[in-house]
Scaffold this active site. Structure first.
Site, PDB file in Angstrom:
ATOM      1  CE1 TYR A 207      -5.559  -1.851  -4.500  1.00 13.43           C
ATOM      2  CE2 TYR A 207      -6.041  -2.849  -2.169  1.00 13.43           C
ATOM      3  CZ  TYR A 207      -6.602  -2.688  -3.770  1.00 13.43           C
ATOM      4  OH  TYR A 207      -7.041  -3.843  -4.801  1.00 13.43           O
ATOM      5  CG  HIS A 215      -3.172  -0.993 -10.260  1.00 10.02           C
ATOM      6  ND1 HIS A 215      -4.435  -1.897 -10.676  1.00 10.02           N
ATOM      7  CD2 HIS A 215      -2.644  -0.555 -11.479  1.00 10.02           C
ATOM      8  CE1 HIS A 215      -4.918  -0.807 -12.441  1.00 10.02           C
ATOM      9  NE2 HIS A 215      -3.838  -0.249 -12.433  1.00 10.02           N
ATOM     10  CE  LYS A 248      -2.883  -8.228  -7.828  1.00 10.19           C
ATOM     11  NZ  LYS A 248      -2.342  -6.578  -7.918  1.00 10.19           N
TER      12      LYS A 248
END
Length: 277
Positions: A207, A215, A248
């Site tokens: 993070y 997020h 991600k």
């Protein structure tokens, strides 16, 4: 101004690795949050079951988090080594005794609340001029309103279990050669918050700040030997597709032992799925 160090209750296995690292004090947990160490809350009571979202202290730390805190001087450790059979039996007897005490204390507290709430209920009815009648519904509501305050400290941890400096030094020495720990330290040195990443198929998730505000941005794999280990193309495809799906970046990590500086030994390669095919 020197800040008081956080106390971590560490269990060490026969091979010298950290098998458990727990923090019980809420003030200590707040301090850890300021250092970007979030851990996982795991506390509950067998007699008062809770869903996962309501779990409380203690906070369980990963081995990397615990050793990093010790190495940086942010924490001190109460170290529990492997016990002999006699010590285990004694500890089990102590645990049973404390469990019985806790049950008695909880029941006394519930009874005190029942008496108080019944008295308040009667006074309220009298004030409203309503005839006093006992109803099953009233008793059910009363029982559902009972609560038990859970203490923030463990009563089973003994006061004599103080810091064992030689064990702490051995932990530092052992984990300083561990690839996962080197990757963890490198990420922390970049000001990132690092948490376990098993739910996304990696070793860590990363993070940019507190997880309550951001997020996670990256999924980091377990480190490879930078000069020896092959990279399976299927792992690249699987990792990058999964990470892109959950918004991600997939990060491959490696350790180059030929580099002299620890920080330079850690290598990162980010991979994103382009969406074709």
């Amino acid at each position: 101004m020197v800040l008081e160090r956080v106390v971590i209750n560490v269990s060490v296995g026969d091979d010298g690795t950290v098998t458990n690292a727990l923090v019980f004090n809420l003030k200590d947990i707040r301090k850890l949050r300021d250092q970007g160490i979030c851990g996982v809350l795991c506390g509950s009571l067998p007699t008062i079951a809770q869903q996962n979202v309501f779990l409380s202290v203690p906070l369980r730390l990963s081995a990397e988090e615990a050793v990093w805190l010790l190495e940086k001087g942010y924490a001190k450790a109460n170290v529990s080594r492997p016990s002999s059979i006699s010590e285990k039996l004694r500890d089990e007897s102590l645990a049973n005794e404390l469990s019985e005490r806790a049950k008695l204390k909880m029941e006394r507290e519930f009874e005190r609340q029942r008496v108080y709430k019944r008295e308040q209920h009667v006074l309220k009815l009298r004030k409203l001029g309503i005839e006093e009648k006992y109803r099953n519904e009233d008793e059910q509501l009363l029982e559902s309103s009972l609560f038990y305050e859970v203490m923030n400290d463990s009563t089973i941890l003994r006061d004599g279990n103080e810091v064992v400096e030689d064990v702490v030094d051995r932990l530092r020495s052992k984990y300083s050669r561990d690839g996962n720990f080197k990757v963890f330290c490198s990420l922390k040195n970049h000001g990132l918050v690092v948490s376990p990443g098993a739910r996304f198929g990696g070793k860590f998730i990363v993070y940019p700040g507190d997880p309550l505000r951001y997020h996670s941005h990256m999924v980091v794999s377990s480190p490879l030997d930078y000069r020896q280990d092959p990279i399976d193309f299927r792992d690249i495809i699987n990792g990058s597709r999964l990470s892109t799906t959950v918004k991600k970046i997939w990060v491959l990590s490696g350790i180059d032992t030929e580099e002299e500086q620890d920080e330079e030994q850690v290598k990162f390669f980010s991979i994103e799925w382009a969406g074709f095919g």
